[in-house]
Design a protein around this motif. Structure first.
Motif, PDB file in Angstrom:
ATOM      1  N   ASP A 163       0.779  -1.207   0.149  1.00 20.14           N
ATOM      2  CA  ASP A 163      -0.127  -0.113  -0.070  1.00 20.14           C
ATOM      3  C   ASP A 163       1.037   1.339   0.023  1.00 20.14           C
ATOM      4  N   GLU A 164       1.113   2.066  -1.081  1.00 12.48           N
ATOM      5  CA  GLU A 164       1.889   3.142  -1.426  1.00 12.48           C
ATOM      6  C   GLU A 164       3.392   2.933  -0.878  1.00 12.48           C
ATOM      7  N   PRO A 165       4.106   1.646  -1.347  1.00  7.06           N
ATOM      8  CA  PRO A 165       5.125   1.337  -0.460  1.00  7.06           C
ATOM      9  C   PRO A 165       6.259   2.422  -0.840  1.00  7.06           C
ATOM     10  N   THR A 166       6.098   3.120  -1.884  1.00  3.27           N
ATOM     11  CA  THR A 166       7.313   4.151  -2.158  1.00  3.27           C
ATOM     12  C   THR A 166       6.887   5.474  -1.710  1.00  3.27           C
ATOM     13  N   GLY A 167       5.790   5.553  -0.764  1.00  4.89           N
ATOM     14  CA  GLY A 167       5.391   7.086  -0.692  1.00  4.89           C
ATOM     15  C   GLY A 167       6.337   7.694   0.183  1.00  4.89           C
ATOM     16  N   ASN A 168       7.339   7.204   0.827  1.00  7.57           N
ATOM     17  CA  ASN A 168       8.392   7.846   1.734  1.00  7.57           C
ATOM     18  C   ASN A 168       9.409   8.166   0.859  1.00  7.57           C
ATOM     19  N   LEU A 169       9.751   7.688  -0.419  1.00 11.08           N
ATOM     20  CA  LEU A 169      10.987   7.643  -1.020  1.00 11.08           C
ATOM     21  C   LEU A 169      11.077   8.620  -2.103  1.00 11.08           C
ATOM     22  N   ASP A 170      12.296   9.055  -2.286  1.00 14.07           N
ATOM     23  CA  ASP A 170      12.552   9.894  -3.708  1.00 14.07           C
ATOM     24  C   ASP A 170      12.174   9.186  -4.878  1.00 14.07           C
ATOM     25  N   GLU A 171      12.052   9.759  -6.080  1.00 15.44           N
ATOM     26  CA  GLU A 171      11.751   9.162  -7.180  1.00 15.44           C
ATOM     27  C   GLU A 171      12.647   8.038  -7.883  1.00 15.44           C
ATOM     28  N   ALA A 172      13.995   8.294  -7.789  1.00 10.40           N
ATOM     29  CA  ALA A 172      14.982   7.260  -8.249  1.00 10.40           C
ATOM     30  C   ALA A 172      15.034   5.893  -7.310  1.00 10.40           C
ATOM     31  N   THR A 173      14.792   6.164  -6.090  1.00 12.43           N
ATOM     32  CA  THR A 173      14.835   5.067  -4.864  1.00 12.43           C
ATOM     33  C   THR A 173      13.688   4.215  -5.244  1.00 12.43           C
ATOM     34  N   SER A 174      12.394   5.118  -5.268  1.00 14.99           N
ATOM     35  CA  SER A 174      11.253   4.218  -5.732  1.00 14.99           C
ATOM     36  C   SER A 174      11.429   3.363  -6.707  1.00 14.99           C
ATOM     37  N   ASP A 175      11.861   4.161  -7.832  1.00 14.95           N
ATOM     38  CA  ASP A 175      11.989   2.956  -9.080  1.00 14.95           C
ATOM     39  C   ASP A 175      12.750   1.571  -8.839  1.00 14.95           C
ATOM     40  N   THR A 176      13.712   1.928  -8.166  1.00 17.46           N
ATOM     41  CA  THR A 176      14.597   0.793  -8.145  1.00 17.46           C
ATOM     42  C   THR A 176      13.992  -0.224  -7.015  1.00 17.46           C
ATOM     43  N   VAL A 177      13.483   0.302  -5.978  1.00 19.90           N
ATOM     44  CA  VAL A 177      12.566  -0.415  -5.154  1.00 19.90           C
ATOM     45  C   VAL A 177      11.513  -1.352  -5.706  1.00 19.90           C
ATOM     46  N   ILE A 178      10.769  -0.696  -6.371  1.00 18.15           N
ATOM     47  CA  ILE A 178       9.544  -1.161  -7.296  1.00 18.15           C
ATOM     48  C   ILE A 178      10.104  -2.478  -7.872  1.00 18.15           C
TER      49      ILE A 178
END
Ligand SMILES: Nc1ncnc2c1ncn2[C@@H]1O[C@H](COP(=O)(O)OP(=O)(O)O)[C@@H](O)[C@H]1O
Ligand SMILES: [Mg+2]
Length: 220
Positions: A163-178
Motif C-alpha cells: 500500500d503506497e510502498p514508495t510514498g516516503n522515497l524519492d523518485e529514483a529510489t522508488s523506481d529501484t525498490v519497485i
C-alpha cells in the motif's frame, strides 16, 4: 490467487455514506501483478484490507487461494496472514531494537518458514546484504523500505499487498525498490498488488486498475 465477487462496501456516518465498492469484482492469479490507482479516499486501502481479511464486506464474497475468507475464524485468519500474506505499507513498521536481518526474519520465523539461504538471497537481491547487522535508525528511508520488502517476501507468501510502498522515497529510489519488488515477487510466483499514486511506479506492473466511485476499471 484472490477473487472478489460482487462485493459491496460502504462506510456510513451521520450525514453521508461513502461507497468504496459497488458490485465490484476483481481477481488476480498466481504470479500476476497489478497497480491499483485512484484518488485519495477512493477506497484503495480498504480494498487491500478486505483482501487481507482485515476488513469485512457488506455483500459479496472474498476468496483467497480458492477459499472464502468469511468462513475462517479469527485464529485461522491470523494464521492465513502470517503464512500466506506479505504486507508492505507506506510506513516501514520496523522494530527499532532489532537488526535489519532480525526485522526481516521476524514473520518468517513466526510462520516457521525461515530459510537462511533464501533470506541471504533476498538481502543480496535487494542490495542490503552489507546492512544486515544495522538497526533501522542506522538506515536511510530507501534502505528501511528494502528491509520491509525483504520481510514481506521472506516467508514466501502467495500474495503480496503493498500500500503506497514508495510514498516516503524519492523518485529514483522508488523506481529501484519497485523493480526489486516486482522481480522478487515474480521469482517467488507470488501475486502482487501495488497501490500507488504514481504513473511511473504503475508502469513497472503488468496492468493498472483504477478505483473510482466504488468501481474498478482496467486503465492499462
Ligand atoms: N473505518 C472507517 N470508518 C469510516 N470511514 C472510513 C473508515 N476507513 C476508511 N473510511 C473512509 O472510506 C474512504 C476510503 O478510505 P481509504 O480506503 O483509506 O482510501 P484510499 O486508500 O484510497 O485513500 C475514505 O473516505 C475514508 O475516510
Ligand atoms: Mg490508502
Amino acid at each position: 490467487m484472490f477473487e472478489l465477487k460482487h462485493i459491496d462496501k460502504a462506510f456510513r456516518d451521520r450525514e453521508d455514506e461513502i461507497h468504496v465498492a459497488r458490485d465490484l469484482s476483481w481477481s488476480l492469479g498466481a504470479g500476476d501483478n497489478a497497480a491499483l490507482m485512484g484518488e485519495s479516499g477512493a477506497g484503495k486501502t480498504t480494498l487491500m484490507n478486505i483482501i487481507a481479511g482485515l476488513d469485512t464486506v457488506d455483500a459479496g464474497e472474498v476468496l483467497v487461494g480458492g477459499e472464502p475468507i468469511a468462513g475462517l475464524s479469527q485464529a485461522e485468519l491470523t494464521t492465513f496472514r502470517r503464512n500466506r500474506l506479505g504486507l508492505i505499507f507506506q510506513k516501514f513498521h520496523l522494530v527499532p531494537a532489532l537488526s535489519a536481518w532480525d526485522n526481516a526474519a521476524l514473520q518468517a520465523r513466526l510462520a516457521g518458514a525461515f530459510d537462511k539461504g533464501f533470506a541471504a538471497h533476498l538481502f543480496d537481491m535487494l542490495g542490503i546484504e552489507q546492512l544486515a547487522h544495522r538497526r533501522p535508525e542506522q538506515l536511510s528511508g530507501g534502505q528501511q523500505q528494502r528491509v520491509a520488502i525483504a520481510r514481506a517476501l521472506m516467508h514466501k507468501p502467495q500474495l503480496v499487498l503493498a500500500d503506497e510502498p514508495t510514498g516516503n522515497l524519492d523518485e529514483a529510489t522508488s523506481d529501484t525498490v519497485i523493480e526489486l519488488l516486482v522481480s522478487a515477487a515474480s521469482e517467488a510466483d507470488a501475486t502482487l498488488v501495488v497501490v500507488t499514486h504514481s504513473a511511473a511506479i504503475a508502469s513497472h506492473l503488468s496492468h493498472t486498475w483504477r478505483l473510482a466511485s466504488g468501481a474498478l476499471t482496467r486503465a492499462a
